[in-house]
Design a protein around this motif. Structure first.
Motif, PDB file in Angstrom:
ATOM      1  N   ILE A 169      32.100  59.831  23.660  1.00 38.62           N
ATOM      2  CA  ILE A 169      32.890  60.261  24.834  1.00 38.62           C
ATOM      3  C   ILE A 169      33.640  59.068  25.427  1.00 38.62           C
ATOM      4  N   ALA A 170      32.959  57.912  25.536  1.00 35.35           N
ATOM      5  CA  ALA A 170      33.616  56.743  26.135  1.00 35.35           C
ATOM      6  C   ALA A 170      34.774  56.271  25.264  1.00 35.35           C
ATOM      7  N   THR A 171      34.579  56.283  23.930  1.00 32.81           N
ATOM      8  CA  THR A 171      35.663  55.804  23.060  1.00 32.81           C
ATOM      9  C   THR A 171      36.828  56.799  23.085  1.00 32.81           C
ATOM     10  N   VAL A 172      36.503  58.094  23.097  1.00 36.99           N
ATOM     11  CA  VAL A 172      37.586  59.080  23.209  1.00 36.99           C
ATOM     12  C   VAL A 172      38.268  58.910  24.577  1.00 36.99           C
ATOM     13  N   GLY A 173      37.463  58.620  25.610  1.00 35.30           N
ATOM     14  CA  GLY A 173      38.029  58.395  26.948  1.00 35.30           C
ATOM     15  C   GLY A 173      38.989  57.217  26.943  1.00 35.30           C
ATOM     16  N   SER A 174      38.663  56.187  26.166  1.00 36.01           N
ATOM     17  CA  SER A 174      39.552  55.027  26.068  1.00 36.01           C
ATOM     18  C   SER A 174      40.836  55.407  25.346  1.00 36.01           C
ATOM     19  N   ALA A 175      40.681  56.140  24.236  1.00 36.01           N
ATOM     20  CA  ALA A 175      41.845  56.456  23.413  1.00 36.01           C
ATOM     21  C   ALA A 175      42.757  57.468  24.097  1.00 36.01           C
ATOM     22  N   VAL A 176      42.165  58.523  24.655  1.00 34.82           N
ATOM     23  CA  VAL A 176      42.979  59.567  25.267  1.00 34.82           C
ATOM     24  C   VAL A 176      43.397  59.125  26.665  1.00 34.82           C
ATOM     25  N   GLY A 177      44.697  58.966  26.836  1.00 34.76           N
ATOM     26  CA  GLY A 177      45.144  58.477  28.150  1.00 34.76           C
ATOM     27  C   GLY A 177      46.598  58.828  28.356  1.00 34.76           C
ATOM     28  N   LEU A 178      47.273  57.999  29.162  1.00 34.42           N
ATOM     29  CA  LEU A 178      48.698  58.225  29.400  1.00 34.42           C
ATOM     30  C   LEU A 178      49.453  58.196  28.079  1.00 34.42           C
ATOM     31  N   GLY A 179      48.905  57.457  27.106  1.00 31.94           N
ATOM     32  CA  GLY A 179      49.513  57.409  25.776  1.00 31.94           C
ATOM     33  C   GLY A 179      49.673  58.794  25.183  1.00 31.94           C
ATOM     34  N   ASN A 180      48.718  59.671  25.400  1.00 34.02           N
ATOM     35  CA  ASN A 180      48.785  61.015  24.823  1.00 34.02           C
ATOM     36  C   ASN A 180      49.659  61.954  25.649  1.00 34.02           C
ATOM     37  N   ILE A 181      49.583  61.825  26.982  1.00 26.86           N
ATOM     38  CA  ILE A 181      50.205  62.873  27.793  1.00 26.86           C
ATOM     39  C   ILE A 181      51.524  62.449  28.416  1.00 26.86           C
ATOM     40  N   TRP A 182      51.663  61.173  28.716  1.00 28.54           N
ATOM     41  CA  TRP A 182      52.932  60.704  29.285  1.00 28.54           C
ATOM     42  C   TRP A 182      53.821  60.121  28.166  1.00 28.54           C
ATOM     43  N   ARG A 183      53.254  59.222  27.340  1.00 24.87           N
ATOM     44  CA  ARG A 183      54.073  58.486  26.394  1.00 24.87           C
ATOM     45  C   ARG A 183      54.399  59.321  25.141  1.00 24.87           C
ATOM     46  N   PHE A 184      53.375  59.968  24.561  1.00 23.44           N
ATOM     47  CA  PHE A 184      53.576  60.693  23.301  1.00 23.44           C
ATOM     48  C   PHE A 184      54.675  61.766  23.384  1.00 23.44           C
ATOM     49  N   PRO A 185      54.648  62.688  24.368  1.00 27.50           N
ATOM     50  CA  PRO A 185      55.691  63.719  24.383  1.00 27.50           C
ATOM     51  C   PRO A 185      57.092  63.132  24.582  1.00 27.50           C
ATOM     52  N   TYR A 186      57.210  62.093  25.432  1.00 30.83           N
ATOM     53  CA  TYR A 186      58.587  61.620  25.656  1.00 30.83           C
ATOM     54  C   TYR A 186      59.103  60.826  24.478  1.00 30.83           C
ATOM     55  N   ILE A 187      58.197  60.091  23.811  1.00 32.82           N
ATOM     56  CA  ILE A 187      58.628  59.329  22.633  1.00 32.82           C
ATOM     57  C   ILE A 187      58.937  60.304  21.492  1.00 32.82           C
ATOM     58  N   MET A 188      58.135  61.346  21.363  1.00 36.46           N
ATOM     59  CA  MET A 188      58.390  62.348  20.333  1.00 36.46           C
ATOM     60  C   MET A 188      59.711  63.058  20.635  1.00 36.46           C
ATOM     61  N   GLY A 189      59.939  63.367  21.910  1.00 37.07           N
ATOM     62  CA  GLY A 189      61.187  64.019  22.313  1.00 37.07           C
ATOM     63  C   GLY A 189      62.402  63.163  21.972  1.00 37.07           C
ATOM     64  N   LYS A 190      62.268  61.849  22.141  1.00 40.92           N
ATOM     65  CA  LYS A 190      63.386  60.938  21.884  1.00 40.92           C
ATOM     66  C   LYS A 190      63.590  60.682  20.394  1.00 40.92           C
ATOM     67  N   ASN A 191      62.526  60.888  19.598  1.00 36.99           N
ATOM     68  CA  ASN A 191      62.605  60.520  18.183  1.00 36.99           C
ATOM     69  C   ASN A 191      62.596  61.714  17.238  1.00 36.99           C
TER      70      ASN A 191
END
Ligand code: PFF
Length: 431
Positions: free
Chosen positions: A14-36
């Motif tokens: 849970i802690a490692t998933v907590g580290s990995a899942v963050g703004l990277g998944n919800i803020w950064r990933f969709p906008y970078i995917m949208g741009k690319n």
């Protein structure tokens, strides 16, 4: 002092998933995917995670498990000549919160406006006037920093483990509710096509480097976070299973986040390539038009808050663990000193949207400069060195940890030759 340990295997996951899942998944990933280009980016990202990133992820877990040390001490123990590299990882992990916590401050502000039902008429105007102020954004970034620091301050079990065990299940529940809601919207089909039907003409080398940077950033690879969390794992933890579990959940959550965001984007005719503001302008703009705007908005930003804080905790802990051992100070003192250093760098980063908007480094404002330099330069470079050091300088890593079987041999060849060559190629061609 006895080395801290997760109280169970599940807490470690849970802690490692907590580290990995963050703004990277919800803020950064969709906008970078949208741009690319949408689906083509998703496909490249998935291939990079499955065939490339799994190897450095395993290396960081092995280093954590074998040496049971903070990042700087672990590299110094592999060879005293590599101590500087441990420090480079710590510098990277100190620079990340200096933009990450700015976004954390914005999230706190949005929670406040949805909670008090002060929904502005025009979010584009609102966001630009809010983010260009001095006092409130700075105050909120620092507040977010303090909220995050409390957990490493309290220690591994009482602070970090507890926070993750409560926040991560709540986060998953909210995300699923929002995604189910989004796919019932009229633009769902278009949104899902954008996400899942690749257009191969948009494939290029800069996109591959961006996908690599995003994959490393989202899995928290390349700055010692996984080494640090791995150093608290129990001796009998199965690393390969843990690595696959981590990748599975991180990817699943990024994809669900996309499934939540793109139908909303297409239902309201917003362009998916809107950029870093997608989550702060376009989405709330749409929430405001939905039946229960303050509830939808509030759930979404609380969700983002949980994701951001559990990652923020691992960022702080990585640096705290190294400071404790390198400077021989208490956990509390280390957290305090780091909060001051991060606070000092975060302030100019917060001001990048107003007072310091004319100040540019390499054509970017300070916030974008930190984001770009860490994700597209430091993380790929650090990951390359982690593979080379683990492959060439830790004797018998694969024999001892995986065994002399087909999997072990393949891992060894990938780690020593194939992955470094691919990383060098992607970095050079992308730049
Ligand atoms: N993986 C986190 C995210 O996707 O938001 C970001 C992150 C966590 C970066 C931990 C660095 C780190 F040490």
């Amino acid at each position: 002092m006895e080395k801290a340990q997760w109280s169970s295997h599940i807490s470690f996951i849970i802690a490692t998933v907590g580290s990995a899942v963050g703004l990277g998944n919800i803020w950064r990933f969709p906008y970078i995917m949208g741009k690319n280009g949408g689906a083509i980016f998703l496909l490249t990202y998935l291939l990079l995670i499955a065939f490339i990133c799994i190897i450095p992820l395993l290396c960081e877990l092995f280093i954590g498990k074998i040496y049971k040390k903070d990042t700087v001490s672990a590299f110094a123990e592999i060879n005293p000549k590599f101590k500087w590299f441990g420090w480079l990882c710590i510098i990277t992990v100190i620079l990340i919160p200096c933009f990450y916590f700015v976004v954390g401050g914005w999230i706190l502000n949005y929670i406040w406006i949805f909670l008090t039902n002060r929904i502005p008429d025009n979010f584009a105007q609102y966001f630009s006037s809010f983010s260009s102020q001095v006092t409130i954004p700075c105050f909120l970034s620092i507040l977010f920093l303090l909220m995050t620091s409390i957990f490493p301050f309290r220690g591994v079990n009482k602070g970090i483990e507890k926070a993750n065990n409560i926040m991560m299940p709540l986060f998953a529940l909210m995300l699923i509710i929002m995604a189910v809601y989004a796919v019932t919207l009229p633009g769902a089909k278009e949104g899902l096509t954008f996400m899942f039907k690749p257009n191969f003409s948009q494939f290029n080398s800069a996109m591959v480097l961006t996908a690599l940077g995003q994959a490393l950033f989202t899995l928290s690879i390349g700055m010692g976070a996984i080494i640090t969390y791995g150093s608290y794992m129990k001796k009998d933890t199965n690393i390969i299973k843990s690595a696959y579990t981590l990748i599975f959940f991180d990817t699943l959550i990024a994809v669900i986040a996309g499934i939540m965001i793109f139908p909303i984007v297409f239902s309201f005719g917003v362009t998916p390539s809107a950029g870093a503001t997608l989550v702060f302008i376009s989405l709330p703009e749409m929430f405001a038009k939905l039946p229960f705007p303050s509830i939808t908005g509030l759930i979404f930003f609380i969700l983002l808050f949980f994701a951001a804080i559990t990652s923020g905790i691992s960022i702080m802990e990585t640096a705290v663990a190294s400071f404790i051992n390198q400077f021989n100070v208490s956990r509390q003192k280390a957290t305090f000193i780091l909060s001051i250093i991060i606070g000092i760098i975060t302030i100019p980063s917060t001001l990048s949207f107003g007072l310091l908007s004319d100040f540019s480094l390499n054509g970017k404002n300070f916030f974008d400069f930190l984001d770009y330099t860490t994700s597209n330069i430091l993380l790929p470079f650090n990951t390359l060195l982690i593979c080379l050091i683990a492959g060439w300088c830790i004797k018998g890593l694969w024999k001892n940890e995986i065994g002399e079987n087909f999997l072990g041999y393949s891992f060894n060849i990938l780690l020593k030759f194939i992955i470094p060559v691919i990383l060098i190629y992607v970095i050079l061609s992308g730049i």
